[in-house]
Design an enzyme around this catalytic site. Sequence first.
Site: not given
Ligand code: COA
Length: 419
Positions: A204-208, A227
């Site tokens: 997926g997308i992101g740092a993890i 994807e």
């Molecule tokens: N409550 C409040 N704030 C929250 C939260 C929660 N439960 N979970 C995350 N946040 C905040 C984080 O603290 C962060 O804010 P900050 O930068 O001010 O600290 C912000 O939201 C982003 O969270 P983060 O977990 O760092 O986002 P990410 O860039 O790692 O993306 C998803 C994580 C889940 C949003 C992303 O993976 C996604 O859109 N997934 C859905 C689509 C998908 O999985 N596609 C897969 C194939 S590409």
Amino acid sequence: MSLKEAISAVKSGDRIVTGHAAGEPIVLVEELVRQKDRLENAEIVHMVPMGKCEYCQVEGLEKHIRHNSIFAGGPSRKAISRNRADYTPVFFSDVPRLFKEGILPVDAAFIQVSPPDEDGNCSYGVSVDYTKAAAESAKLVIAEVNRQCPRTYDSFINVADIDYIVETDRPVVELQPPKITELEEKIGANVASLIKDGSNLQLGIGAIPDAVLSFLKDKKDLGIHTEMFSDGVVDLYAEGVITNKYNNLHPGKFTATFLMGTKKLYDFVDNNPDINMQPVDYTNNIMVAGRVERLAAINSAIQVDLFGQVCADTMGYRQFSGVGGQVDFVRAASVSQGGKSIIAMPSTAKSGTISRIALTLTEGACVTTSRNDVHYVVTEYGIANLRGKTVRQRARELIGIAHPDFREELEKQACEAII
Ligand code: COA
């Protein structure tokens, strides 16, 4: 033809679908915005916005060009929540059908492609996904033929099928690798412990996902059926870890539908016969991806409740991103022989003040991945294996990987409601 002339063919009321992410034909979109005053009620549809996305930023512009988002991002989130743009929930794999079947008829497709080869075929470059279906369904196709767009195999459009061509020579939009902190490293190491030699990865997308890649250096013969992929995959290939040898569906190939990274990635995929770029209704189709053996789907989440329901695209009532391909790949990994679906996330959010593991999802939050589909949930505190577990066992597993500061409260809540 000139940019101005090409965009003049778009009319009020038209639905315009643009290429996705790094495939956004930025110059075409910017000219459309310049011509806003002659347009009323035009609709622009796309997933992740990487350009200026002015129709979301400038108040009032939505009367001329309104955005219909199928994956919210930085600029579109606010516009959606303020009723200046809209969000349409749809699995990534299903987007092409919306266009092909006329559920969302496409008046104009704006695409970015590579220069034509001697047979007149232009590559869709970094965005095949729904872009190809949009171009094949649209009444009007306007292409930005960008000299710097990599020529990827195996999805092309012939110049005969393009109505207007605008030539450019500009760098493809880049996405710098995310910063990996100690937290992501711990999560990455936990996820990597679940990945066996010969696995085929969806990232997926992101740092993890990037952190996971850096812990896979001692694995052997990994493959890519995903994807999207980014720079981290190029490094693992160079180190001989990714060989795609045991990718039973497309041996030796990197299969993906869009690409997002730096010039390093774009140079790697350019004219590379091992790159297999296919439409998203192929890559993400459960009937296709599910046939890939040992498919390991690695995705992230915003919140997971003690029942195992995953929210990955909304923050309460607010649309934060989109379902993208998460469910497509979670489901595909469930049916893949030896497949694993992994949801990996930090245990907390907002600088440690909120637990991402909660008794129930926040009011208004939508379930992205159902509890029936989730196998593993991973945080920096460990791995919860939910497959085949009862509701009570799930709650215990999930509390075990919550941040220690929140475990007591979660125990209490779970005792009252579940255990
Ligand atoms: N409550 C409040 N704030 C929250 C939260 C929660 N439960 N979970 C995350 N946040 C905040 C984080 O603290 C962060 O804010 P900050 O930068 O001010 O600290 C912000 O939201 C982003 O969270 P983060 O977990 O760092 O986002 P990410 O860039 O790692 O993306 C998803 C994580 C889940 C949003 C992303 O993976 C996604 O859109 N997934 C859905 C689509 C998908 O999985 N596609 C897969 C194939 S590409």
